[in-house]
Scaffold this active site. Sequence first.
Site, PDB file in Angstrom:
ATOM      1  N   CYS A 113       0.818  -1.219   0.000  1.00  0.00           N
ATOM      2  CA  CYS A 113       0.000   0.000   0.000  1.00  0.00           C
ATOM      3  C   CYS A 113       0.852   1.271   0.000  1.00  0.00           C
ATOM      4  CB  CYS A 113      -0.931  -0.005   1.207  1.00  0.00           C
ATOM      5  SG  CYS A 113      -1.870  -1.527   1.316  1.00  0.00           S
ATOM      6  N   HIS A 257      -3.861   6.473   2.065  1.00  0.00           N
ATOM      7  CA  HIS A 257      -4.157   5.186   1.411  1.00  0.00           C
ATOM      8  C   HIS A 257      -5.548   4.759   1.875  1.00  0.00           C
ATOM      9  CE1 HIS A 257      -4.346   1.032   0.520  1.00  0.00           C
ATOM     10  NE2 HIS A 257      -4.160   0.639   1.770  1.00  0.00           N
ATOM     11  N   ASN A 287     -10.312  -1.210  -1.154  1.00  0.00           N
ATOM     12  CA  ASN A 287      -8.885  -0.982  -0.946  1.00  0.00           C
ATOM     13  C   ASN A 287      -8.141  -1.500  -2.184  1.00  0.00           C
ATOM     14  OD1 ASN A 287      -6.165  -1.399  -0.185  1.00  0.00           O
ATOM     15  ND2 ASN A 287      -6.717  -1.750   1.948  1.00  0.00           N
TER      16      ASN A 287
END
Length: 330
Positions: A113, A257, A287
């Site tokens: 990420c 993020h 995500n």
Amino acid sequence: MIKTKIAGVGYYVPEQVITNQDLEQQMDTSNEWIVKRSGIEERRWVRDGICTSDLAFEASKKAMKAAKVSSEDIDLVIVGTITSDYFFPGVSAQLQDRLNLHHIGAFDVKAACSAFIYALSIGDQFIRTGVCSTILIVGAEVQSKFLNISTEGRDMTVLFGDGSGAAILQKSDDESGILSTHLHCQGANIKDLWMEAPGSAENCQMTNIKLEEGRHFPLMNGREVFRNAIVRFPEVIQESLDASGLTLDDVNLIIPHQANLRISQAVAKRLGVGMDKVFSNIHKYGNTTAASIPIALCEAVEEKKISKGDVVVLASFGAGFTWASAAIRW
Ligand code: ACO
């Protein structure tokens, strides 16, 4: 001092929308559980035949168009991804070929990420030292093909989506540009968010035993991720402000993020800022790991949430654990 600017951004998500109700048909979960724990309502998953390099290619073309650069202008490609089309080589090599970027350097960054901010930081060094003049950085993921789409894998599967975002980096000719970047890792936590196989830790062949044990599926210790994320996000955001001589009051937008809405809300609370200062689009895309920050950055620009002269802070936390930030004057 030479600064690096983001000259253009672009994003691409696959057209297939997977709603929480669609997931209810495939595993024991509910829209209510997913929305309450993560804020996610739907995500995009690729159809068969589409892979990470395809998404990276589409986002890159858009970023190049926005920055008004052609293939001949680009002198380095960095791709952040943990879901490359092949075990090796990386997506960057495919992108270099598909965009006709003649023999320039190309490599992948596997910082999960945090990979887009890692790529941004690396690109920043190459621009500021004068080694490169135009760099393409990309975050792209096809998570859906790696997930355990069943009740057994539901804790991970409901969270993740596919997508890509890209940016063109160039030397700034005014006050705008990257003010500072900060990269961190705590490898002691690798097994709290990981995918074990295939890997060189054991005989690399994918045996029936490994497949039966599901060691080729990603695993997450959700509580440990949450506990660390809500500390590391505020810490690394503050680090970028301290390094740039700024305070939170100077910041126009924080783009974290898109891990989980609950994580972003907890981070905002710890920082003492309202959610109006923290960009969120996780309800639409879930995500998307390395792609989440560039997709969010593109949408923030499109929605005119960022204006010339604004201070934007990008921040990430993810597998490794890795965490990172970048303060940018737009
Ligand atoms: N649908 C329904 N039930 C589920 C699902 C699902 N998709 N996933 C897990 N459950 C069940 C579990 O099996 C468990 O059931 P049990 O109590 O019968 O054993 C129960 O839900 C656990 O739920 P909670 O009580 O909310 O558990 P907890 O408080 O530990 O929270 C959670 C778990 C939601 C994962 C939490 O730890 C969390 O939000 N962590 C953050 C993880 C995250 O967002 N990561 C982002 C990806 S990584 C990154 O980008 C950094």
